[in-house]
Design a protein around this motif. Structure first.
Motif, PDB file in Angstrom:
ATOM      1  N   GLU A  34       0.811  -1.222   0.000  1.00 48.07           N
ATOM      2  CA  GLU A  34       0.000   0.000   0.000  1.00 48.07           C
ATOM      3  C   GLU A  34       0.845   1.273   0.000  1.00 48.07           C
ATOM      4  O   GLU A  34       0.412   2.325   0.458  1.00 48.07           O
ATOM      5  N   GLU A  35       2.080   1.192  -0.508  1.00 44.59           N
ATOM      6  CA  GLU A  35       2.883   2.403  -0.638  1.00 44.59           C
ATOM      7  C   GLU A  35       2.183   3.379  -1.590  1.00 44.59           C
ATOM      8  O   GLU A  35       1.579   2.964  -2.577  1.00 44.59           O
ATOM      9  N   THR A  36       2.305   4.657  -1.286  1.00 50.25           N
ATOM     10  CA  THR A  36       1.723   5.681  -2.152  1.00 50.25           C
ATOM     11  C   THR A  36       2.709   6.026  -3.272  1.00 50.25           C
ATOM     12  O   THR A  36       3.899   5.694  -3.200  1.00 50.25           O
ATOM     13  N   ILE A  37       2.205   6.726  -4.285  1.00 55.18           N
ATOM     14  CA  ILE A  37       3.107   7.223  -5.330  1.00 55.18           C
ATOM     15  C   ILE A  37       4.152   8.148  -4.710  1.00 55.18           C
ATOM     16  O   ILE A  37       5.332   8.114  -5.077  1.00 55.18           O
ATOM     17  N   ILE A  38       3.737   8.963  -3.728  1.00 58.10           N
ATOM     18  CA  ILE A  38       4.693   9.847  -3.047  1.00 58.10           C
ATOM     19  C   ILE A  38       5.832   9.034  -2.424  1.00 58.10           C
ATOM     20  O   ILE A  38       6.995   9.453  -2.465  1.00 58.10           O
ATOM     21  N   ASP A  39       5.514   7.881  -1.837  1.00 56.94           N
ATOM     22  CA  ASP A  39       6.563   7.042  -1.227  1.00 56.94           C
ATOM     23  C   ASP A  39       7.647   6.703  -2.243  1.00 56.94           C
ATOM     24  O   ASP A  39       8.843   6.746  -1.927  1.00 56.94           O
ATOM     25  N   TYR A  40       7.232   6.356  -3.460  1.00 58.25           N
ATOM     26  CA  TYR A  40       8.218   6.004  -4.494  1.00 58.25           C
ATOM     27  C   TYR A  40       9.024   7.216  -4.929  1.00 58.25           C
ATOM     28  O   TYR A  40      10.235   7.135  -5.138  1.00 58.25           O
ATOM     29  N   SER A  41       8.353   8.366  -5.045  1.00 60.42           N
ATOM     30  CA  SER A  41       9.079   9.589  -5.424  1.00 60.42           C
ATOM     31  C   SER A  41      10.142   9.921  -4.386  1.00 60.42           C
ATOM     32  O   SER A  41      11.286  10.255  -4.732  1.00 60.42           O
ATOM     33  N   ILE A  42       9.786   9.833  -3.107  1.00 61.12           N
ATOM     34  CA  ILE A  42      10.752  10.176  -2.055  1.00 61.12           C
ATOM     35  C   ILE A  42      11.883   9.148  -2.018  1.00 61.12           C
ATOM     36  O   ILE A  42      13.055   9.510  -1.858  1.00 61.12           O
ATOM     37  N   HIS A  43      11.543   7.890  -2.214  1.00 57.35           N
ATOM     38  CA  HIS A  43      12.572   6.841  -2.278  1.00 57.35           C
ATOM     39  C   HIS A  43      13.582   7.159  -3.388  1.00 57.35           C
ATOM     40  O   HIS A  43      14.800   7.102  -3.187  1.00 57.35           O
ATOM     41  N   ILE A 299      11.259  -6.929 -11.054  1.00 58.13           N
ATOM     42  CA  ILE A 299      12.550  -6.946 -11.764  1.00 58.13           C
ATOM     43  C   ILE A 299      13.654  -6.261 -10.956  1.00 58.13           C
ATOM     44  O   ILE A 299      14.752  -6.032 -11.458  1.00 58.13           O
ATOM     45  N   GLY A 300      13.325  -5.899  -9.696  1.00 63.99           N
ATOM     46  CA  GLY A 300      14.365  -5.409  -8.796  1.00 63.99           C
ATOM     47  C   GLY A 300      14.637  -3.920  -8.849  1.00 63.99           C
ATOM     48  O   GLY A 300      15.602  -3.435  -8.236  1.00 63.99           O
ATOM     49  N   VAL A 301      13.799  -3.150  -9.564  1.00 63.12           N
ATOM     50  CA  VAL A 301      14.004  -1.694  -9.593  1.00 63.12           C
ATOM     51  C   VAL A 301      13.713  -1.099  -8.215  1.00 63.12           C
ATOM     52  O   VAL A 301      14.394  -0.180  -7.763  1.00 63.12           O
ATOM     53  N   TYR A 302      12.707  -1.647  -7.540  1.00 62.42           N
ATOM     54  CA  TYR A 302      12.371  -1.221  -6.180  1.00 62.42           C
ATOM     55  C   TYR A 302      12.342  -2.427  -5.264  1.00 62.42           C
ATOM     56  O   TYR A 302      11.974  -3.527  -5.688  1.00 62.42           O
ATOM     57  N   PRO A 303      12.696  -2.234  -3.980  1.00 58.55           N
ATOM     58  CA  PRO A 303      12.537  -3.337  -3.022  1.00 58.55           C
ATOM     59  C   PRO A 303      11.056  -3.608  -2.784  1.00 58.55           C
ATOM     60  O   PRO A 303      10.220  -2.724  -2.996  1.00 58.55           O
ATOM     61  N   SER A 304      10.732  -4.827  -2.345  1.00 60.57           N
ATOM     62  CA  SER A 304       9.320  -5.147  -2.128  1.00 60.57           C
ATOM     63  C   SER A 304       8.758  -4.372  -0.940  1.00 60.57           C
ATOM     64  O   SER A 304       7.568  -4.090  -0.879  1.00 60.57           O
ATOM     65  N   VAL A 305       9.619  -4.001   0.015  1.00 54.46           N
ATOM     66  CA  VAL A 305       9.201  -3.132   1.117  1.00 54.46           C
ATOM     67  C   VAL A 305      10.070  -1.884   1.059  1.00 54.46           C
ATOM     68  O   VAL A 305      11.286  -1.955   1.242  1.00 54.46           O
ATOM     69  N   LEU A 306       9.463  -0.752   0.770  1.00 64.32           N
ATOM     70  CA  LEU A 306      10.246   0.486   0.580  1.00 64.32           C
ATOM     71  C   LEU A 306      10.868   0.964   1.881  1.00 64.32           C
ATOM     72  O   LEU A 306      11.997   1.431   1.910  1.00 64.32           O
ATOM     73  N   PRO A 308      11.382  -0.521   5.443  1.00 64.67           N
ATOM     74  CA  PRO A 308      11.269  -1.607   6.413  1.00 64.67           C
ATOM     75  C   PRO A 308      11.059  -1.046   7.825  1.00 64.67           C
ATOM     76  O   PRO A 308      11.573   0.006   8.172  1.00 64.67           O
ATOM     77  N   ALA A 309      10.270  -1.772   8.606  1.00 69.94           N
ATOM     78  CA  ALA A 309      10.026  -1.444  10.012  1.00 69.94           C
ATOM     79  C   ALA A 309       9.150  -0.209  10.195  1.00 69.94           C
ATOM     80  O   ALA A 309       8.895   0.212  11.312  1.00 69.94           O
ATOM     81  N   ALA A 310       8.710   0.397   9.101  1.00 74.48           N
ATOM     82  CA  ALA A 310       7.800   1.537   9.246  1.00 74.48           C
ATOM     83  C   ALA A 310       6.376   1.012   9.303  1.00 74.48           C
ATOM     84  O   ALA A 310       6.025   0.084   8.576  1.00 74.48           O
ATOM     85  N   PRO A 311       5.548   1.573  10.180  1.00 71.35           N
ATOM     86  CA  PRO A 311       4.157   1.112  10.225  1.00 71.35           C
ATOM     87  C   PRO A 311       3.451   1.489   8.930  1.00 71.35           C
ATOM     88  O   PRO A 311       3.698   2.566   8.384  1.00 71.35           O
ATOM     89  N   VAL A 312       2.616   0.618   8.426  1.00 75.12           N
ATOM     90  CA  VAL A 312       1.845   0.948   7.228  1.00 75.12           C
ATOM     91  C   VAL A 312       0.605   1.710   7.668  1.00 75.12           C
ATOM     92  O   VAL A 312      -0.168   1.243   8.496  1.00 75.12           O
ATOM     93  N   VAL A 313       0.427   2.906   7.158  1.00 78.37           N
ATOM     94  CA  VAL A 313      -0.743   3.718   7.494  1.00 78.37           C
ATOM     95  C   VAL A 313      -1.620   3.761   6.257  1.00 78.37           C
ATOM     96  O   VAL A 313      -1.195   4.239   5.214  1.00 78.37           O
ATOM     97  N   ASN A 314      -2.815   3.210   6.368  1.00 78.14           N
ATOM     98  CA  ASN A 314      -3.729   3.345   5.240  1.00 78.14           C
ATOM     99  C   ASN A 314      -4.414   4.700   5.356  1.00 78.14           C
ATOM    100  O   ASN A 314      -5.462   4.856   5.964  1.00 78.14           O
ATOM    101  N   ALA A 315      -3.743   5.696   4.784  1.00 78.37           N
ATOM    102  CA  ALA A 315      -4.176   7.079   4.964  1.00 78.37           C
ATOM    103  C   ALA A 315      -5.541   7.323   4.351  1.00 78.37           C
ATOM    104  O   ALA A 315      -6.308   8.151   4.833  1.00 78.37           O
ATOM    105  N   ALA A 316      -5.857   6.600   3.288  1.00 78.77           N
ATOM    106  CA  ALA A 316      -7.149   6.815   2.641  1.00 78.77           C
ATOM    107  C   ALA A 316      -8.286   6.477   3.617  1.00 78.77           C
ATOM    108  O   ALA A 316      -9.270   7.205   3.726  1.00 78.77           O
ATOM    109  N   LEU A 317      -8.127   5.371   4.358  1.00 81.91           N
ATOM    110  CA  LEU A 317      -9.135   5.002   5.344  1.00 81.91           C
ATOM    111  C   LEU A 317      -9.191   6.016   6.470  1.00 81.91           C
ATOM    112  O   LEU A 317     -10.249   6.414   6.953  1.00 81.91           O
ATOM    113  N   TYR A 318      -8.020   6.444   6.884  1.00 81.51           N
ATOM    114  CA  TYR A 318      -7.914   7.416   7.981  1.00 81.51           C
ATOM    115  C   TYR A 318      -8.655   8.702   7.646  1.00 81.51           C
ATOM    116  O   TYR A 318      -9.358   9.280   8.471  1.00 81.51           O
ATOM    117  N   LEU A 319      -8.559   9.119   6.394  1.00 80.81           N
ATOM    118  CA  LEU A 319      -9.214  10.353   5.978  1.00 80.81           C
ATOM    119  C   LEU A 319     -10.729  10.228   5.975  1.00 80.81           C
ATOM    120  O   LEU A 319     -11.437  11.194   6.157  1.00 80.81           O
TER     121      LEU A 319
END
Length: 321
Positions: A34-43, A299-306, A308-319
């Protein structure tokens, strides 16, 4: 961290209403966890060397943004927040204008001025740009950028279309040295349905015109120095005065480089990338973006967990609560 106090800043524009998409797509999950597009940009930005990220948001989004990003980014990149709102007094304007939406992307950048003290990159929250764009912009901002030389990343138009409807793109006109001469907004762009042709076309006045596949377009991925904010501030009062009765008028970023280039104040280098751009213009785009990211993970461009050890926040539900 990459000497964070000197590394370029990433400014993420995340205050939009997401009107066409119908939900807060800035916090929608697209990755395997459930990573956001923003998560990938910051990564990608951290990997490229950026030292600070500034989120430009509506103030009511602050709790969910902090919950989504502060903990997982701690120690990786400096994090700051700036609020885009309707208060014109902070820009020296006494007029009160009734509006439902803020004043657009250039106004969003002006809203972040207190957090910007060095060369910076501006991106949209809901666009997936790919590592190559961040690396090219980082290299430019750390070696070439100055008040007379700034940049934008140019994406090949064929890599930026949606299968689910028309898109609008800023088509870059360039001189032989690769500098922007202007950005022309083209609307109603799509890949032609002609059986003999996969040509890209846009419609204007009921006529169709072809655009070559590798034409470079702006996807709002800009590299600036703080000088751009001074110029925007100088143009904004007139814009407000001319548009105070037009509630849909927006002060867009491209109008500032366009003005600066035409007035001889600065040149804007177009940095080409062949990266595939992904975006969610329409609801139906979401599953394709999810699949595209899954493919990049496989194909290894990104790790499967961007993060690690960070809590997953489903922000859409939270909103929605």
């Amino acid at each position: 961290m990459n000497n964070a106090h000197h590394s370029p800043i990433l400014v993420i524009l995340a205050a939009g209403m997401a009107s066409r998409y119908g939900s807060a797509k800035q916090v929608d999950g697209f990755g395997p966890n459930e990573e956001t597009i923003i998560d990938y940009s910051i990564h990608d930005a951290i990997r490229a060397g950026f030292g600070k990220v500034v989120f430009v948001i509506r103030e009511e989004f602050l709790p969910v943004m902090k919950k989504s990003f502060d903990r997982k980014l701690r120690g990786k990149i400096d994090v700051a927040y700036a609020f885009q709102d309707f208060d014109l007094k902070k820009f020296g304007i006494d007029t009160v204008v009734e509006r439902e939406k803020p004043w657009g992307t250039a106004h969003a950048v002006m809203s972040a001025e207190k957090e910007i003290d060095r060369p910076f990159c501006v991106i949209n929250a809901d666009d997936f740009y790919g590592y190559d764009a961040f690396k090219k912009m980082y290299d430019f901002l750390t070696t070439q950028a100055n008040d007379e030389e700034m940049a934008l990343v140019g994406f090949e138009i064929g890599n930026t279309l949606s299968e689910h409807g028309y898109v609008s793109r800023g088509v870059c006109a360039m001189n032989d040295a690769g500098y922007m001469e202007g950005v022309t907004e083209r609307t109603n762009i799509y890949r032609g349905a002609d059986a003999d042709s996969e040509a890209i076309v846009y419609k204007e006045n009921e006529r169709e015109y072809t655009i070559p596949e590798h034409t470079l377009v702006s996807m709002n991925f800009w590299g600036f120095t703080p000088k751009i904010i001074d110029v925007a501030r100088s143009l904004f009062p007139d814009f407000v005065q001319n548009n105070k009765h037009n509630p849909k008028a927006e002060f867009f970023i491209p109008s500032i480089p366009d003005y600066m280039a035409k007035m001889g104040l600065a040149k804007f280098k177009v940095l080409p990338t062949s990266s595939q751009w992904f975006g969610v213009t329409y609801k139906e785009d979401k599953e394709e973006v999810r699949q595209s990211i899954r493919n990049l993970v496989s194909i290894g461009v990104y790790p499967s967990v961007l993060y690690p050890a960070a809590p997953v926040v489903n922000a859409a539900l939270y909103l929605e609560q």
